[in-house]
Design an enzyme around this catalytic site. Structure first.
Site, PDB file in Angstrom:
ATOM      1  CE  LYS A   1      41.846  44.797  23.863  1.00 37.88           C
ATOM      2  NZ  LYS A   1      40.571  45.161  23.340  1.00 37.88           N
TER       3      LYS A   1
ATOM      4  NE  ARG B   1      38.340  46.913  29.390  1.00 39.99           N
ATOM      5  CZ  ARG B   1      38.234  45.718  29.092  1.00 39.99           C
ATOM      6  NH1 ARG B   1      39.553  44.915  29.083  1.00 39.99           N
ATOM      7  NH2 ARG B   1      37.131  45.036  28.667  1.00 39.99           N
TER       8      ARG B   1
ATOM      9  NE  ARG C   1      33.535  39.608  20.554  1.00 41.75           N
ATOM     10  CZ  ARG C   1      34.254  40.430  20.773  1.00 41.75           C
ATOM     11  NH1 ARG C   1      35.558  40.592  20.351  1.00 41.75           N
ATOM     12  NH2 ARG C   1      33.947  41.117  21.913  1.00 41.75           N
TER      13      ARG C   1
ATOM     14  NE  ARG D   1      33.148  38.253  25.530  1.00 36.91           N
ATOM     15  CZ  ARG D   1      34.149  38.989  25.528  1.00 36.91           C
ATOM     16  NH1 ARG D   1      35.327  38.951  24.989  1.00 36.91           N
ATOM     17  NH2 ARG D   1      34.135  40.087  26.256  1.00 36.91           N
TER      18      ARG D   1
ATOM     19  NE  ARG E   1      32.649  44.043  26.451  1.00 36.18           N
ATOM     20  CZ  ARG E   1      33.332  43.573  25.299  1.00 36.18           C
ATOM     21  NH1 ARG E   1      32.675  43.200  24.356  1.00 36.18           N
ATOM     22  NH2 ARG E   1      34.231  43.269  25.683  1.00 36.18           N
TER      23      ARG E   1
HETATM   24  P1  AMP Z   1      37.537  41.620  27.874  1.00 36.99           P
HETATM   25  O1  AMP Z   1      37.314  40.285  27.552  1.00 36.99           O
HETATM   26  O2  AMP Z   1      38.595  42.425  27.840  1.00 36.99           O
HETATM   27  O3  AMP Z   1      36.440  42.496  26.600  1.00 36.99           O
HETATM   28  O4  AMP Z   1      36.640  41.970  29.380  1.00 36.99           O
HETATM   29  C1  AMP Z   1      35.289  41.472  29.641  1.00 36.99           C
HETATM   30  C2  AMP Z   1      34.822  42.275  30.637  1.00 36.99           C
HETATM   31  O5  AMP Z   1      35.525  41.905  31.739  1.00 36.99           O
HETATM   32  C3  AMP Z   1      35.068  43.928  30.825  1.00 36.99           C
HETATM   33  O6  AMP Z   1      33.558  44.296  29.973  1.00 36.99           O
HETATM   34  C4  AMP Z   1      34.809  44.238  32.040  1.00 36.99           C
HETATM   35  O7  AMP Z   1      33.660  43.840  32.834  1.00 36.99           O
HETATM   36  C5  AMP Z   1      35.880  43.003  32.628  1.00 36.99           C
HETATM   37  N1  AMP Z   1      37.057  43.488  32.517  1.00 36.99           N
HETATM   38  C6  AMP Z   1      38.185  43.015  31.735  1.00 36.99           C
HETATM   39  N2  AMP Z   1      39.347  43.532  32.032  1.00 36.99           N
HETATM   40  C7  AMP Z   1      39.092  44.659  32.907  1.00 36.99           C
HETATM   41  C8  AMP Z   1      39.730  45.301  33.700  1.00 36.99           C
HETATM   42  N3  AMP Z   1      41.321  45.659  33.423  1.00 36.99           N
HETATM   43  N4  AMP Z   1      39.241  46.603  34.369  1.00 36.99           N
HETATM   44  C9  AMP Z   1      37.779  46.415  34.599  1.00 36.99           C
HETATM   45  N5  AMP Z   1      37.308  45.319  34.313  1.00 36.99           N
HETATM   46  C10 AMP Z   1      37.582  44.552  33.378  1.00 36.99           C
END
Ligand code: AMP
Length: 187
Positions: free
Chosen positions: A13, A88, A127, A133, A144
């Site tokens: 993404k 999400r 990754r 990260r 996740r």
């Molecule tokens: P991502 O970079 O989108 O994978 O997000 C990393 C982390 O941020 C996730 O594992 C969640 O802990 C938090 N996070 C990001 N977007 C959301 C969302 N829309 N709702 C809840 N937690 C989020």
């Protein structure tokens, strides 16, 4: 052009979001990026969410949607945007829908990147290394994915039931996948 890009962690993404934003001249709004910036800056919000991010769980719907509503009201979103990592949960999708209905700016497209689970696990593991990260360890990656299947996969159903979902095969080169996405957005 108001686009939501859906897909499991490791689906590509983030990479595709950059290409989509360049093509359509819209800002890339990633809740993950916004939350990580908050953590890095040591803000009160950042301190509140750090342990949640590191665990692979989701931060609360209320907090995320407040962040996103503020962000969407900024001037650079007037001509559209791409949402990456939000909604999400189905609750987030409902809140977003109500918010966009009130400003009469409904979503233009909802695109779901489809990638088989084994490919996702391999990609997430690779990754690691430089620039990794803190939530990219194998254990957290598995969590996740689990969180994705239980809480986020139903978001695709939510949009599918409205006839709004466009599914795109996410396996292949970055260029092949982006061409498929562009065709799906333009068509
Ligand atoms: P991502 O970079 O989108 O994978 O997000 C990393 C982390 O941020 C996730 O594992 C969640 O802990 C938090 N996070 C990001 N977007 C959301 C969302 N829309 N709702 C809840 N937690 C989020």
């Amino acid at each position: 052009m108001r686009i939501v890009l859906l897909g499991p962690p490791g689906a590509g993404k983030g990479t595709q979001a950059v290409l989509i934003c360049k093509r359509y001249g819209i800002p890339h709004i990633s809740t993950g990026d916004i939350l990580r910036e908050q953590v890095a800056s040591g803000s009160a919000l950042g301190n509140q969410v750090k342990s949640v991010l590191d665990s692979g769980e989701l931060v609360s719907d209320e907090l995320v949607m407040k962040v996103i509503e503020d962000r969407l009201q900024r001037a650079d979103c007037a001509q559209g945007y791409l949402l990456d990592g939000v909604p999400r949960t189905v609750v987030q999708a409902e809140i977003l829908q109500a918010f966009l209905a009130s400003s009469k700016t409904p979503l233009t497209r909802v695109v779901q990147l489809e990638v088989p689970e084994q490919v996702l696990l391999d990609r997430i593991r690779h990754r690691g290394g430089a620039g990794a990260r803190t939530d990219d360890t194998a254990e957290v990656a598995a969590r996740r994915l689990q969180v994705y299947w239980t809480q986020t996969a139903p978001v695709a159903e939510f949009y599918r039931n409205q006839g709004a979902l466009r599914e795109v095969d996410g396996v292949g080169s970055v260029e092949d996948v982006s061409e498929r996405i562009f065709a799906s957005v333009d068509g």
